[in-house]
Write a protein that holds these residues in place. Structure first.
Motif, PDB file in Angstrom:
ATOM      1  N   GLU A  72      -9.035   6.055   8.509  1.00  0.00           N
ATOM      2  CA  GLU A  72      -9.616   4.826   7.960  1.00  0.00           C
ATOM      3  C   GLU A  72      -8.848   3.589   8.427  1.00  0.00           C
ATOM      4  OE1 GLU A  72     -10.099   2.965   3.473  1.00  0.00           O
ATOM      5  OE2 GLU A  72     -10.293   5.126   3.732  1.00  0.00           O
ATOM      6  N   ILE A  73      -7.582   3.757   8.770  1.00  0.00           N
ATOM      7  CA  ILE A  73      -6.748   2.625   9.170  1.00  0.00           C
ATOM      8  C   ILE A  73      -7.175   2.149  10.555  1.00  0.00           C
ATOM      9  CG2 ILE A  73      -4.390   1.844   9.645  1.00  0.00           C
ATOM     10  CD1 ILE A  73      -3.486   3.969   7.526  1.00  0.00           C
ATOM     11  N   ASP A  74      -7.595   0.896  10.618  1.00  0.00           N
ATOM     12  CA  ASP A  74      -8.134   0.294  11.839  1.00  0.00           C
ATOM     13  C   ASP A  74      -7.626  -1.141  11.933  1.00  0.00           C
ATOM     14  OD1 ASP A  74      -9.604  -0.741  13.941  1.00  0.00           O
ATOM     15  OD2 ASP A  74     -11.554  -0.478  12.962  1.00  0.00           O
ATOM     16  N   TRP A 126       1.519   0.173  13.095  1.00  0.00           N
ATOM     17  CA  TRP A 126       1.804   0.399  11.683  1.00  0.00           C
ATOM     18  C   TRP A 126       2.539   1.732  11.539  1.00  0.00           C
ATOM     19  CZ3 TRP A 126       0.106   4.585   8.824  1.00  0.00           C
ATOM     20  CH2 TRP A 126      -0.875   5.374   9.424  1.00  0.00           C
ATOM     21  N   ARG A 127       3.179   1.893  10.380  1.00  0.00           N
ATOM     22  CA  ARG A 127       3.855   3.154  10.057  1.00  0.00           C
ATOM     23  C   ARG A 127       4.124   3.198   8.566  1.00  0.00           C
ATOM     24  NH1 ARG A 127       9.484   2.426   9.475  1.00  0.00           N
ATOM     25  NH2 ARG A 127      10.247   0.434  10.213  1.00  0.00           N
ATOM     26  N   TRP A 128       4.418   4.382   8.065  1.00  0.00           N
ATOM     27  CA  TRP A 128       4.848   4.543   6.682  1.00  0.00           C
ATOM     28  C   TRP A 128       6.365   4.441   6.663  1.00  0.00           C
ATOM     29  CZ3 TRP A 128       1.052   4.149   3.397  1.00  0.00           C
ATOM     30  CH2 TRP A 128      -0.211   4.632   3.705  1.00  0.00           C
ATOM     31  N   GLY A 129       6.903   3.769   5.646  1.00  0.00           N
ATOM     32  CA  GLY A 129       8.353   3.630   5.526  1.00  0.00           C
ATOM     33  C   GLY A 129       8.757   3.530   4.066  1.00  0.00           C
ATOM     34  N   LYS A 130      10.024   3.306   3.853  1.00  0.00           N
ATOM     35  CA  LYS A 130      10.548   3.146   2.494  1.00  0.00           C
ATOM     36  C   LYS A 130      10.354   1.705   2.032  1.00  0.00           C
ATOM     37  CE  LYS A 130      14.061   6.707   2.897  1.00  0.00           C
ATOM     38  NZ  LYS A 130      15.490   7.007   2.844  1.00  0.00           N
ATOM     39  N   LEU A 131      10.103   1.532   0.739  1.00  0.00           N
ATOM     40  CA  LEU A 131       9.932   0.189   0.174  1.00  0.00           C
ATOM     41  C   LEU A 131      11.149  -0.680   0.470  1.00  0.00           C
ATOM     42  CD1 LEU A 131       8.290  -1.799  -1.576  1.00  0.00           C
ATOM     43  CD2 LEU A 131       9.285  -0.701  -3.594  1.00  0.00           C
ATOM     44  N   LEU A 136       0.855  -1.184   0.000  1.00  0.00           N
ATOM     45  CA  LEU A 136       0.000   0.000   0.000  1.00  0.00           C
ATOM     46  C   LEU A 136       0.894   1.237   0.000  1.00  0.00           C
ATOM     47  CD1 LEU A 136      -2.971   0.982   0.187  1.00  0.00           C
ATOM     48  CD2 LEU A 136      -2.617   1.118   2.679  1.00  0.00           C
ATOM     49  N   PHE A 137       0.812   2.007  -1.084  1.00  0.00           N
ATOM     50  CA  PHE A 137       1.644   3.188  -1.249  1.00  0.00           C
ATOM     51  C   PHE A 137       0.915   4.456  -0.809  1.00  0.00           C
ATOM     52  CE2 PHE A 137       3.708   0.212  -4.032  1.00  0.00           C
ATOM     53  CZ  PHE A 137       5.060   0.562  -3.972  1.00  0.00           C
ATOM     54  N   HIS A 138       1.613   5.264  -0.054  1.00  0.00           N
ATOM     55  CA  HIS A 138       1.168   6.614   0.273  1.00  0.00           C
ATOM     56  C   HIS A 138       1.377   7.462  -0.982  1.00  0.00           C
ATOM     57  CE1 HIS A 138       1.363  10.617   2.167  1.00  0.00           C
ATOM     58  NE2 HIS A 138       0.734  10.071   3.204  1.00  0.00           N
ATOM     59  N   ALA A 139       0.681   8.567  -1.109  1.00  0.00           N
ATOM     60  CA  ALA A 139       0.837   9.443  -2.277  1.00  0.00           C
ATOM     61  C   ALA A 139       2.281   9.919  -2.456  1.00  0.00           C
ATOM     62  CB  ALA A 139      -0.104  10.640  -2.157  1.00  0.00           C
ATOM     63  N   ASP A 140       3.051   9.977  -1.360  1.00  0.00           N
ATOM     64  CA  ASP A 140       4.443  10.436  -1.447  1.00  0.00           C
ATOM     65  C   ASP A 140       5.447   9.315  -1.732  1.00  0.00           C
ATOM     66  OD1 ASP A 140       4.817   9.104   0.993  1.00  0.00           O
ATOM     67  OD2 ASP A 140       4.997  10.945   2.171  1.00  0.00           O
ATOM     68  N   GLY A 141       4.951   8.100  -1.975  1.00  0.00           N
ATOM     69  CA  GLY A 141       5.835   6.990  -2.329  1.00  0.00           C
ATOM     70  C   GLY A 141       6.241   6.091  -1.184  1.00  0.00           C
ATOM     71  N   ARG A 142       5.949   6.497   0.046  1.00  0.00           N
ATOM     72  CA  ARG A 142       6.230   5.598   1.167  1.00  0.00           C
ATOM     73  C   ARG A 142       5.237   4.441   1.150  1.00  0.00           C
ATOM     74  NH1 ARG A 142       5.627   9.084   6.259  1.00  0.00           N
ATOM     75  NH2 ARG A 142       4.040  10.008   4.913  1.00  0.00           N
ATOM     76  N   VAL A 143       5.552   3.382   1.890  1.00  0.00           N
ATOM     77  CA  VAL A 143       4.701   2.197   1.929  1.00  0.00           C
ATOM     78  C   VAL A 143       4.237   1.921   3.362  1.00  0.00           C
ATOM     79  CG1 VAL A 143       5.761   1.158  -0.099  1.00  0.00           C
ATOM     80  CG2 VAL A 143       6.666   0.606   2.165  1.00  0.00           C
ATOM     81  N   TRP A 144       3.083   1.247   3.444  1.00  0.00           N
ATOM     82  CA  TRP A 144       2.501   0.885   4.726  1.00  0.00           C
ATOM     83  C   TRP A 144       3.204  -0.366   5.248  1.00  0.00           C
ATOM     84  CZ3 TRP A 144       0.116  -2.890   7.505  1.00  0.00           C
ATOM     85  CH2 TRP A 144      -0.716  -2.501   8.563  1.00  0.00           C
ATOM     86  N   LEU A 145       3.710  -0.284   6.478  1.00  0.00           N
ATOM     87  CA  LEU A 145       4.355  -1.420   7.141  1.00  0.00           C
ATOM     88  C   LEU A 145       3.595  -1.733   8.418  1.00  0.00           C
ATOM     89  CD1 LEU A 145       8.016  -0.149   6.786  1.00  0.00           C
ATOM     90  CD2 LEU A 145       7.025  -2.102   5.577  1.00  0.00           C
TER      91      LEU A 145
END
Length: 158
Positions: free
Chosen positions: A112-114, A126-131, A16-25
């Motif tokens: 929305e994240i639950d 969870w957090r956003w991170g680099k691929l 799952l990509f954030h609009a800025d290119g980070r990914v959901w971990l």
């Protein structure tokens, strides 16, 4: 020669990509460090369309429904369970998992994240991170698959 995939449980994964290119971990619930982060993934029900399965698993594990398809991997990626692997999949006779991975862009609000969306949580944080970061966080027996996924989806990471 074509590999026999019948011993591998059909599975889908989602980056799952954030609009800025980070990914959901997601940090796996009740799993000790250091290899306790991964992307959402799960089994495919009999007769279920693969993208439908990916979206179902994403919603069950993260609550996310607002996502746009960016791409998917070509063909099945497989990994074997290690000899000492515990769990129901092994006791049901699976050698490992075969996966199709989907890249989705998150279009919703983070509210929305639950992680409790489906009752029993798969993840407890969870957090956003680099691929590329995911390669060092996932259990080693999944690393080659994650490398293939990172290569397939690197253009979406900006």
């Amino acid at each position: 020669m074509t590999e026999d995939l019948s011993a591998y449980r059909p599975n889908v994964g989602v980056v799952l990509f954030h609009a800025d290119g980070r990914v959901w971990l997601g940090r796996r619930h009740n799993t000790p460090e250091p290899y306790n982060w991964q992307f959402p993934q799960g089994g495919v029900d009999a007769g279920e369309d693969l993208e439908t399965a990916a979206r179902r698993e994403l919603a069950e594990e993260t609550g996310v429904r607002s996502a746009t398809l960016l791409g998917r991997t070509d063909g099945w990626l497989t990994y074997d369970f290690p000899a000492d692997h515990q769990g129901g999949k092994v006791t049901r006779g699976w050698k490992g998992q075969r996966q199709i991975w989907f890249a989705l862009r998150f279009d919703g609000d983070e509210t929305e994240i639950d992680l409790m969306a489906h009752g029993e949580p798969e993840f407890d944080a969870w957090r956003w991170g680099k691929l590329s970061e995911a390669l060092d966080l996932v259990v080693p027996f999944k690393r080659a698959t994650y490398e293939a996924v990172a290569q397939a989806f690197h253009d979406f990471a900006g």
